[in-house]
Scaffold this motif. Structure first.
Motif, PDB file in Angstrom:
ATOM      1  N   LEU A  85       0.823  -1.204   0.000  1.00 55.94           N
ATOM      2  CA  LEU A  85       0.000   0.000   0.000  1.00 55.94           C
ATOM      3  C   LEU A  85       0.863   1.262   0.000  1.00 55.94           C
ATOM      4  O   LEU A  85       0.554   2.239  -0.694  1.00 55.94           O
ATOM      5  CB  LEU A  85      -0.918   0.004   1.226  1.00 55.94           C
ATOM      6  N   LYS A  86       1.945   1.250   0.753  1.00 55.73           N
ATOM      7  CA  LYS A  86       2.852   2.400   0.786  1.00 55.73           C
ATOM      8  C   LYS A  86       3.441   2.682  -0.588  1.00 55.73           C
ATOM      9  O   LYS A  86       3.708   3.828  -0.940  1.00 55.73           O
ATOM     10  CB  LYS A  86       3.974   2.161   1.795  1.00 55.73           C
ATOM     11  N   ARG A  87       3.614   1.628  -1.363  1.00 54.26           N
ATOM     12  CA  ARG A  87       4.198   1.775  -2.703  1.00 54.26           C
ATOM     13  C   ARG A  87       3.128   2.058  -3.763  1.00 54.26           C
ATOM     14  O   ARG A  87       3.445   2.135  -4.950  1.00 54.26           O
ATOM     15  CB  ARG A  87       5.008   0.532  -3.065  1.00 54.26           C
ATOM     16  N   GLY A  88       1.877   2.178  -3.351  1.00 51.06           N
ATOM     17  CA  GLY A  88       0.830   2.586  -4.263  1.00 51.06           C
ATOM     18  C   GLY A  88       0.110   1.481  -5.006  1.00 51.06           C
ATOM     19  O   GLY A  88      -0.697   1.757  -5.904  1.00 51.06           O
ATOM     20  N   PHE A  89       0.361   0.227  -4.657  1.00 49.90           N
ATOM     21  CA  PHE A  89      -0.295  -0.882  -5.336  1.00 49.90           C
ATOM     22  C   PHE A  89      -1.719  -1.086  -4.802  1.00 49.90           C
ATOM     23  O   PHE A  89      -2.002  -0.810  -3.642  1.00 49.90           O
ATOM     24  CB  PHE A  89       0.481  -2.190  -5.128  1.00 49.90           C
ATOM     25  N   TYR A  90      -2.584  -1.589  -5.656  1.00 49.10           N
ATOM     26  CA  TYR A  90      -3.834  -2.164  -5.191  1.00 49.10           C
ATOM     27  C   TYR A  90      -3.498  -3.491  -4.513  1.00 49.10           C
ATOM     28  O   TYR A  90      -2.628  -4.237  -4.990  1.00 49.10           O
ATOM     29  CB  TYR A  90      -4.795  -2.415  -6.356  1.00 49.10           C
ATOM     30  N   VAL A  91      -4.180  -3.776  -3.411  1.00 48.28           N
ATOM     31  CA  VAL A  91      -3.906  -5.001  -2.651  1.00 48.28           C
ATOM     32  C   VAL A  91      -5.209  -5.726  -2.346  1.00 48.28           C
ATOM     33  O   VAL A  91      -6.173  -5.108  -1.882  1.00 48.28           O
ATOM     34  CB  VAL A  91      -3.173  -4.704  -1.321  1.00 48.28           C
ATOM     35  N   MET A  92      -5.230  -7.034  -2.607  1.00 41.99           N
ATOM     36  CA  MET A  92      -6.307  -7.893  -2.124  1.00 41.99           C
ATOM     37  C   MET A  92      -5.698  -8.836  -1.104  1.00 41.99           C
ATOM     38  O   MET A  92      -4.811  -9.630  -1.430  1.00 41.99           O
ATOM     39  CB  MET A  92      -6.949  -8.705  -3.262  1.00 41.99           C
ATOM     40  N   VAL A  93      -6.148  -8.732   0.142  1.00 44.80           N
ATOM     41  CA  VAL A  93      -5.601  -9.565   1.208  1.00 44.80           C
ATOM     42  C   VAL A  93      -6.653 -10.577   1.646  1.00 44.80           C
ATOM     43  O   VAL A  93      -7.839 -10.272   1.725  1.00 44.80           O
ATOM     44  CB  VAL A  93      -5.123  -8.704   2.399  1.00 44.80           C
ATOM     45  N   GLU A  94      -6.205 -11.791   1.894  1.00 41.42           N
ATOM     46  CA  GLU A  94      -7.107 -12.832   2.378  1.00 41.42           C
ATOM     47  C   GLU A  94      -7.715 -12.412   3.722  1.00 41.42           C
ATOM     48  O   GLU A  94      -7.126 -11.654   4.477  1.00 41.42           O
ATOM     49  CB  GLU A  94      -6.342 -14.148   2.561  1.00 41.42           C
ATOM     50  N   CYS A 287     -11.404  -2.795 -10.278  1.00 43.50           N
ATOM     51  CA  CYS A 287     -11.015  -1.677  -9.416  1.00 43.50           C
ATOM     52  C   CYS A 287      -9.677  -1.097  -9.869  1.00 43.50           C
ATOM     53  O   CYS A 287      -9.495   0.131  -9.920  1.00 43.50           O
ATOM     54  CB  CYS A 287     -10.922  -2.135  -7.961  1.00 43.50           C
ATOM     55  N   ILE A 288      -8.736  -1.963 -10.207  1.00 39.47           N
ATOM     56  CA  ILE A 288      -7.435  -1.502 -10.691  1.00 39.47           C
ATOM     57  C   ILE A 288      -7.589  -0.752 -12.009  1.00 39.47           C
ATOM     58  O   ILE A 288      -7.009   0.328 -12.211  1.00 39.47           O
ATOM     59  CB  ILE A 288      -6.473  -2.698 -10.865  1.00 39.47           C
TER      60      ILE A 288
END
Length: 329
Positions: A85-94, A287-288
Motif C-alpha cells: 500500500l505504501k508503494r501505491g499498489f492495489y492489494v487484495m488480502v485474504e 477496481c485496478i
C-alpha cells in the motif's frame, strides 16, 4: 471485464488460496501472474511465473505489476500489505484482515484514504447471498433476527490450530459469517460469546457460540463447531415481513415465506462455489482498471476484526462487550 486484460498481478503466498487465485486469474479472467513470492523454494520451483521471489520486499521494490494478492496465513498479512500500500499498489488480502487487532489497525491506517485495499470477504460476491440481500431489501424489510449453524471438521492446515498464526477459529473461518450478518443487519453495538477448546494438540477454540446485537435492534446468532464427525450447515433470516431459510452454505435448498407463513418462493441454488472467487477477482481487476474503491475494503476488515476481538474478550470475561472497543473509539 471481458477477454484479456493488461492488468498485471503479483501473489505473496503460494499455499492453497494463492495457487487457486493464480489458476482462476489465468483460466477464467485471462490475467497472467507477473510475479510470485513464497519462503518455500520448492513452491517457487513448481510455479510458472516470469519472476519468482523469496522476499516480498524485493518483489515490491522491483515492481512491474499493478496489484498484489496477499494469500499468506493471517499472521503474515501485515508486512506485505502495508508495504504494498505504501508503494501505491492495489492489494487484495485474504480474510481476516490480520491475526490480531493490533496488526489489523496498522493495516487499516495504512489503507485509510487510499481506496486501494480489498478484503477477501468472498460471500459478498456469492450469488446466493446477493439474492438473499435483494429479497430482504425488495420484499421482506429489515432484519429482526438471523442465525447460522456451522458444524464441520478441523481443517488439515496445521497453522490454523496455532492461535498466534491464524487468530483462532472465529478469526480465520467465522469472519465470513460475521461479515454477511453485518452486511444484512448493520452495525453491531454489543457482542456476547462463549468459546471452548475440545480437541487436543491445538491452542485455538474449536467450539464457539456468539450473539451480536445490532444498532438497529436486530440480533444475530452464530454457532460454529469443529468437534463433530460430519459437516452440516443451515442458516436463516427473520425479517419484518417474512423469513428466508437456507439448507446448506454455498449451495442447497432455500425457502422464502411471509410473516403469515405463506410459502412464496422455494428453489435450489447449485451454482459451483468457484463463481464467488471469480467474481471477487473480477472486481479486484476492475477496481485496478477503473481506479475504484473495492467493495469489501479496510472499513469492513476492521469492523469484523473488532467483532472477533470482542467475542474473545467476552468469552474470557463471561460478560457482553460493548462496541466500539477502546482501541477504536
Amino acid at each position: 471485464l471481458r477477454g484479456s486484460t493488461l492488468v498485471r498481478i503479483a501473489i505473496v503466498g503460494l499455499g492453497t488460496m494463492g495457487l487457486y487465485y493464480a489458476r482462476l486469474l489465468r483460466e477464467k479472467l485471462g490475467v497472467e501472474v507477473e510475479a510470485v513470492c513464497d519462503i518455500d523454494p520448492k513452491k517457487l520451483e513448481e510455479f510458472n511465473a516470469l519472476r519468482r521471489f523469496r522476499d516480498f520486499r524485493k518483489m515490491l521494490e522491483e515492481g512491474g505489476f499493478d496489484g498484489v494478492i496477499v494469500a499468506t496465513p493471517p499472521l503474515y498479512h501485515r508486512e506485505p500489505t502495508v508495504e504494498a500500500l505504501k508503494r501505491g499498489f492495489y492489494v487484495m488480502v485474504e480474510k481476516p484482515l490480520a491475526s490480531n487487532l493490533e496488526d489489523a489497525l496498522e493495516i487499516y491506517r495504512a489503507a485509510y484514504g487510499k481506496n486501494r485495499l480489498m478484503i477477501s470477504f468472498s460471500l459478498r460476491y456469492h450469488h446466493l447471498y446477493q439474492k438473499v440481500k435483494r429479497i430482504l431489501e425488495d420484499r421482506l424489510g429489515g432484519v429482526v433476527q438471523q442465525w447460522h449453524v456451522s458444524l464441520g471438521l478441523l481443517p488439515s492446515n496445521p497453522w490454523i490450530g496455532r492461535k498466534r498464526v491464524s487468530g483462532g477459529m472465529l478469526a480465520e473461518h467465522g469472519v465470513h459469517v460475521i461479515y454477511y450478518q453485518v452486511w444484512y443487519a448493520g452495525d453491531v453495538e454489543e457482542v456476547y460469546a462463549h468459546t471452548r477448546r475440545v480437541t487436543t494438540g491445538i491452542d485455538i477454540e474449536d467450539l464457539a457460540l456468539m450473539v451480536m446485537k445490532h444498532r438497529g435492534g436486530a440480533v444475530s446468532m452464530y454457532l460454529q463447531s469443529w468437534i463433530g464427525g460430519h459437516r452440516w450447515r443451515k442458516w436463516g433470516v427473520e425479517a419484518e415481513k417474512g423469513r428466508i431459510t437456507v439448507e446448506g452454505y454455498l449451495e442447497g435448498e432455500y425457502s422464502v415465506s411471509t410473516s403469515r407463513g405463506d410459502l412464496v418462493e422455494k428453489g435450489v441454488f447449485n451454482e459451483p462455489p468457484e463463481h464467488m472467487y471469480v467474481e471477487q477477482l473480477r472486481h479486484f481487476i476492475e477496481c485496478i482498471e477503473n481506479g475504484w474503491r473495492p467493495l469489501t475494503n479496510e472499513e469492513d476488515g476492521i469492523v469484523v476484526q473488532q467483532i472477533v476481538e470482542a467475542a474473545y474478550r467476552s468469552s474470557e470475561s463471561g460478560k457482553p462487550v460493548k462496541l466500539p472497543l477502546p482501541e477504536l473509539s
